[in-house]
Design a protein around this motif. Structure first.
Motif, mmCIF file in Angstrom:
data_model
loop_
_atom_site.group_PDB
_atom_site.id
_atom_site.type_symbol
_atom_site.label_atom_id
_atom_site.label_comp_id
_atom_site.label_asym_id
_atom_site.label_seq_id
_atom_site.Cartn_x
_atom_site.Cartn_y
_atom_site.Cartn_z
ATOM 1 N N TRP A 204 35.413 48.894 21.044
ATOM 2 C CA TRP A 204 36.028 49.581 19.902
ATOM 3 C C TRP A 204 35.437 49.029 18.618
ATOM 4 N N GLN A 205 34.959 49.920 17.780
ATOM 5 C CA GLN A 205 34.409 49.541 16.482
ATOM 6 C C GLN A 205 35.148 50.339 15.409
ATOM 7 N N PRO A 206 36.259 49.785 14.882
ATOM 8 C CA PRO A 206 37.046 50.525 13.887
ATOM 9 C C PRO A 206 36.351 50.648 12.535
ATOM 10 N N SER A 207 35.426 49.740 12.249
ATOM 11 C CA SER A 207 34.674 49.799 10.993
ATOM 12 C C SER A 207 33.313 49.162 11.230
ATOM 13 N N GLN A 208 32.437 49.249 10.233
ATOM 14 C CA GLN A 208 31.130 48.624 10.361
ATOM 15 C C GLN A 208 31.237 47.108 10.468
ATOM 16 N N ASP A 209 32.369 46.555 10.030
ATOM 17 C CA ASP A 209 32.512 45.099 9.985
ATOM 18 C C ASP A 209 33.292 44.514 11.157
ATOM 19 N N MET A 210 33.930 45.364 11.949
ATOM 20 C CA MET A 210 34.771 44.863 13.039
ATOM 21 C C MET A 210 34.354 45.501 14.353
ATOM 22 N N GLU A 211 34.363 44.687 15.406
ATOM 23 C CA GLU A 211 34.125 45.225 16.741
ATOM 24 C C GLU A 211 34.877 44.395 17.766
ATOM 25 N N PHE A 212 35.360 45.085 18.815
ATOM 26 C CA PHE A 212 36.146 44.433 19.858
ATOM 27 C C PHE A 212 35.634 44.880 21.224
ATOM 28 N N MET A 213 35.658 43.946 22.159
ATOM 29 C CA MET A 213 35.224 44.238 23.538
ATOM 30 C C MET A 213 36.238 43.655 24.512
ATOM 31 N N LEU A 214 36.609 44.468 25.497
ATOM 32 C CA LEU A 214 37.508 44.004 26.556
ATOM 33 C C LEU A 214 36.935 44.464 27.887
ATOM 34 N N ASN A 215 36.738 43.519 28.822
ATOM 35 C CA ASN A 215 36.204 43.845 30.136
ATOM 36 C C ASN A 215 37.052 43.180 31.202
ATOM 37 N N TYR A 216 37.373 43.966 32.239
ATOM 38 C CA TYR A 216 38.051 43.396 33.401
ATOM 39 C C TYR A 216 37.279 43.814 34.648
ATOM 40 N N THR A 217 36.850 42.838 35.425
ATOM 41 C CA THR A 217 36.071 43.096 36.634
ATOM 42 C C THR A 217 36.775 42.474 37.832
ATOM 43 N N TRP A 218 36.921 43.266 38.868
ATOM 44 C CA TRP A 218 37.553 42.800 40.111
ATOM 45 C C TRP A 218 36.553 43.003 41.236
ATOM 46 N N ASP A 228 21.365 39.333 62.763
ATOM 47 C CA ASP A 228 21.645 39.498 64.187
ATOM 48 C C ASP A 228 22.994 40.165 64.438
ATOM 49 N N GLY A 229 23.696 40.490 63.357
ATOM 50 C CA GLY A 229 24.998 41.121 63.498
ATOM 51 C C GLY A 229 26.146 40.163 63.673
ATOM 52 N N ASP A 230 25.899 38.852 63.531
ATOM 53 C CA ASP A 230 26.961 37.853 63.657
ATOM 54 C C ASP A 230 27.641 37.622 62.314
ATOM 55 N N ASP A 231 28.925 37.335 62.363
ATOM 56 C CA ASP A 231 29.675 37.048 61.143
ATOM 57 C C ASP A 231 29.134 35.804 60.450
ATOM 58 N N ILE A 232 29.035 35.875 59.120
ATOM 59 C CA ILE A 232 28.727 34.696 58.303
ATOM 60 C C ILE A 232 30.072 34.151 57.836
ATOM 61 N N GLY A 233 30.559 33.132 58.514
ATOM 62 C CA GLY A 233 31.876 32.598 58.184
ATOM 63 C C GLY A 233 31.954 32.081 56.759
ATOM 64 N N ASN A 234 33.143 32.131 56.207
ATOM 65 C CA ASN A 234 33.412 31.584 54.869
ATOM 66 C C ASN A 234 32.618 32.322 53.781
ATOM 67 N N SER A 235 32.320 33.589 54.001
ATOM 68 C CA SER A 235 31.588 34.359 52.989
ATOM 69 C C SER A 235 32.443 35.428 52.324
ATOM 70 N N ALA A 236 33.716 35.489 52.682
ATOM 71 C CA ALA A 236 34.619 36.439 52.032
ATOM 72 C C ALA A 236 35.168 35.841 50.741
ATOM 73 N N PHE A 237 35.382 36.690 49.750
ATOM 74 C CA PHE A 237 35.980 36.202 48.502
ATOM 75 C C PHE A 237 36.557 37.366 47.707
ATOM 76 N N THR A 238 37.499 37.019 46.835
ATOM 77 C CA THR A 238 38.029 37.942 45.835
ATOM 78 C C THR A 238 37.910 37.257 44.493
ATOM 79 N N LEU A 239 37.329 37.934 43.511
ATOM 80 C CA LEU A 239 36.997 37.284 42.253
ATOM 81 C C LEU A 239 37.339 38.201 41.078
ATOM 82 N N PRO A 240 38.529 38.060 40.484
ATOM 83 C CA PRO A 240 38.816 38.786 39.248
ATOM 84 C C PRO A 240 38.293 38.010 38.031
ATOM 85 N N SER A 241 37.643 38.735 37.113
ATOM 86 C CA SER A 241 37.073 38.110 35.916
ATOM 87 C C SER A 241 37.383 38.970 34.704
#
Length: 676
Positions: A204-218, A228-241
């Motif tokens: 959002w840029q309400p004026s030439q002098d101000m700007e705002f950014m908001l990002n949410y990534t999940w 070989d089709g074998d599971d790679i253990g300990n490779s699962a994760f959930t990362l909100p940023s």
């Protein structure tokens, strides 16, 4: 390969580069005679930094989007000299540059610095917990990697491997400076591990002098499978940023600004192996682990239009990393043995690192006779606080640093850059018996020289000396608290950047860098033999890094990155063996074609040579990746971006050198982005 043969190969490769560039330059000069027109040149994926003696590579927004990386580490694994410990997950992974940084025991050795918008992030030495660089690629618009020491004096002391600098997105990157707001939504799917990512952004840029950014990534991923089709253990994760950023511009001629940025990422693991490098539960057992990583900066800039002596940045930054762990009872075979107490002290340990930095940096442009100067000088006040943990001492490290770097340009040919950094440290332990007070200081610096010929060819060289002052983690060793690690690095190289080399409208750039580093007065590494194992006397590393790009007016382009390296470690008594963290020789080659602004198709080959470290061999590999980017320029799909990537095309089963897990098998990625 023996060190003698390795050095011969390095020198031979460099000599061949010089001959090739010289021959190509002569052809270009002959073809260029009499040409007075203006060219429209093609572009490859990455610009080679041929205008500096520093070994530096920048991954810009276009390449970040194109690579569809799941972690920050994956953004820079294509940079020569950079190798990853794992890399497809935020936990149990790390960044290694020129043989220093992360390894399979510790996530860092404090010889690679990581900054987010200028804030120093990351932890000290954490046993088997990885690098802890928990953040998401979608928050950033470029990542710059400086390899080696000579370009590092503005960013810290003791930097032997290099510096990774991440810059977050700005609202104006999306609005283009136009008033109003832009909404953006990205969805990304990956077949291996059923990965799903959603990234929402409001600019959002309400004026030439101000700007705002908001990002949410999940970002979410299940366990992946190897070739070989074998599971790679300990490779699962959930990362909100998340990212919050604001900028206000003011003053006469809008010559002042105030910028605030905040990144925040969390991760939660339940009943997961304590050793984040492993794929299954081992003798350390399992833990519940919650991680919060945040970085905040407030930056004031004053850059008066009529005064080239002032371009002042005053920045207050804060980085906080908190790791809470609870041991899962009954998960380790060591329970009920004499090692049970040590096990619980390690696995029940909570860690917290807080770094507050106030920095003043000014850039001055001026001339003295025939010399043009770009003088960068700064003052840093740094406080690092480490929580006292069951398994490691806590304390406070107060530092004051002064630095000056002067890029001196003599005509169009010579660039001479001396650099100095002076740093003091006072470490105070928080709990007996590690509650002493230790004072240390160091003066370090370097010099780089570059000579540019009129034909696009340049040669350069540098020498640098740095010291790594003691850290809080060493409070339990009084000897280490009174000594610093020292390193000397020497580099030499050549580059060429020119147009119309083989045909009208083409562009070609190449840069080769040969380095040698000597680390001594070692405190970070041991022989690994005995309890306690004695420290190494020294580490010697050397290597050749090569970057090249070629693009034609038709849209065809080629990119090449290569790394050849060798290392030796010296044990007490002068016994020499292979440096245990030497990277494998690597090659990455890309061929692509751009069809205007709409379509970009590319094929990438990634290869690592086999490597033998003290009798333990890692098999080499070659994998292939396909990428396609479609950006409609008109119609109903305008402002939409569609990306398809197919990684590890032939489902190769392999484990990269230094990694503790097999690499993911074939992985199809689809990314859909839209702005409104």
């Amino acid at each position: 390969m023996t060190p003698t043969r390795k050095r011969a190969l390095l020198l031979g490769t460099t000599s061949l580069l010089f001959i090739t560039i010289h021959t190509a330059t002569l052809h270009a000069q002959e073809a260029d005679q009499g040409f007075l027109g203006t060219l429209v040149l093609g572009e490859s994926k990455r610009k080679v930094q041929t205008d500096t003696a520093v070994a530096q590579t920048t991954v810009d927004q276009d390449e970040i989007d194109d690579r569809q990386a799941g972690t920050v580490a994956q953004l820079i694994d294509s940079v020569p000299g950079v190798s990853l410990v794992n890399g497809s997950t935020p936990q149990g992974s790390g960044i290694n540059i020129r043989g220093f940084g992360a390894n399979s025991t510790y996530g860092t050795d404090h010889k690679v610095a990581v900054q987010i918008d200028g804030a120093d992030v990351g932890a000290e030495e954490l046993y088997r917990i990885g690098t802890q660089l928990f953040t998401d690629p979608f928050l950033y618009k470029n990542v710059s990697v400086i390899r080696g020491t000579v370009g590092s004096f503005e960013y810290g002391s003791g930097i032997v491997g290099g510096v990774v600098r991440l810059e977050t997105k700005d609202a104006s990157d999306l609005t283009g400076g136009e008033l109003g707001y832009v909404l953006g939504q990205t969805l990304e799917f990956s077949s291996n591990g059923d990965g799903l990512t959603s990234s929402s952004v409001l600019a959002w840029q309400p004026s030439q002098d101000m700007e705002f950014m908001l990002n949410y990534t999940w970002r979410d991923q299940d366990n992946q499978k190897d070739g070989d089709g074998d599971d790679i253990g300990n490779s699962a994760f959930t990362l909100p940023s998340g990212l919050l950023k604001a900028k206000y511009t003011f003053g006469e001629n809008r010559d002042q600004s105030l910028t605030f940025s905040l990144t925040n990422t969390t991760s939660s693991e339940r009943d997961a192996p304590y050793d984040s490098f492993t794929t299954t539960t081992d003798s350390f057992g399992n833990v519940d682990r919650d991680i919060t990583s945040r970085a905040a900066t407030l930056t004031y800039n004053f850059n008066p239009e009529d005064n080239n002596l002032i371009d002042l940045d005053v920045q207050l930054s804060y980085a906080d990393q908190q790791i809470d762990q609870t041991y899962i009872s009954g998960s380790s075979s060591l329970e009920g043995t004499s090692q049970a107490a040590s096990l619980l002290a390690l696995t029940n340990a909570d860690h917290r690192y807080q770094t507050t930095k106030l920095s003043f940096k000014n850039t001055s442009l001026f001339d003295t006779d025939a010399i043009s100067h770009e003088l960068r000088s700064g003052l840093e006040l740094i406080r690092k606080e480490r929580l006292d943990a069951n398994s490691a001492p806590g304390g406070v490290d107060d530092r004051v640093a002064l630095y000056v770097v002067d890029d001196m340009q003599i005509g169009n040919a010579w660039t001479i850059t001396p650099a100095l950094r002076y740093e003091t440290s006072e470490i105070t332990g928080s709990t007996a018996p590690n509650n002493g007070v230790y004072n240390n200081e160091a003066l370090m610096g370097g010099l780089s020289l570059r000579y540019a010929f009129d034909n696009g060819f340049a040669v350069f060289g540098s020498g640098a000396y740095t010291e790594s002052l003691p850290i809080v983690d060493d409070l339990n060793n009084a000897t280490y608290m009174t000594m610093s690690e020292k390193a000397k690095t020497f580099e030499i190289g050549a580059s060429y950047d020119g147009n119309d080399l083989f045909r009208s409208g083409d562009s070609f750039a190449i840069k080769a860098n040969l380095y040698r580093t000597k680390l001594y007065d070692v405190t970070s590494y041991t022989t690994g033999v005995g309890r306690p194992a004695p420290a190494l006397e020294g580490v010697d590393t050397e290597g050749l890094e090569l970057e090249a790009s070629y693009a034609m007016e038709s849209g065809l382009y080629l990119d090449l990155n290569a790394n050849i390296t060798d290392g030796t470690q010296i044990a007490p008594g002068g016994v020499e063996t292979d440096w245990k963290f030497t990277a494998a020789d690597s090659l990455r080659f890309t061929v692509g074609k751009k069809f205007g602004e709409e379509l970009d198709l590319s094929w990438e080959m990634v290869a690592n040579a086999s490597i033998d470290i003290n009798g333990t061999e890692t098999t080499g590999f070659g994998v292939h990746n396909l990428r396609a980017t479609y950006i409609p320029q008109q119609g109903v799909l305008k402002d939409t971006q569609i990306r398809v990537g197919l990684e590890n095309l032939f489902d190769r089963d392999y484990t990269p050198h230094q990694s503790t897990r097999a690499a993911p098998g074939r992985n199809l990625k689809l990314t859909l982005s839209r702005t409104f």
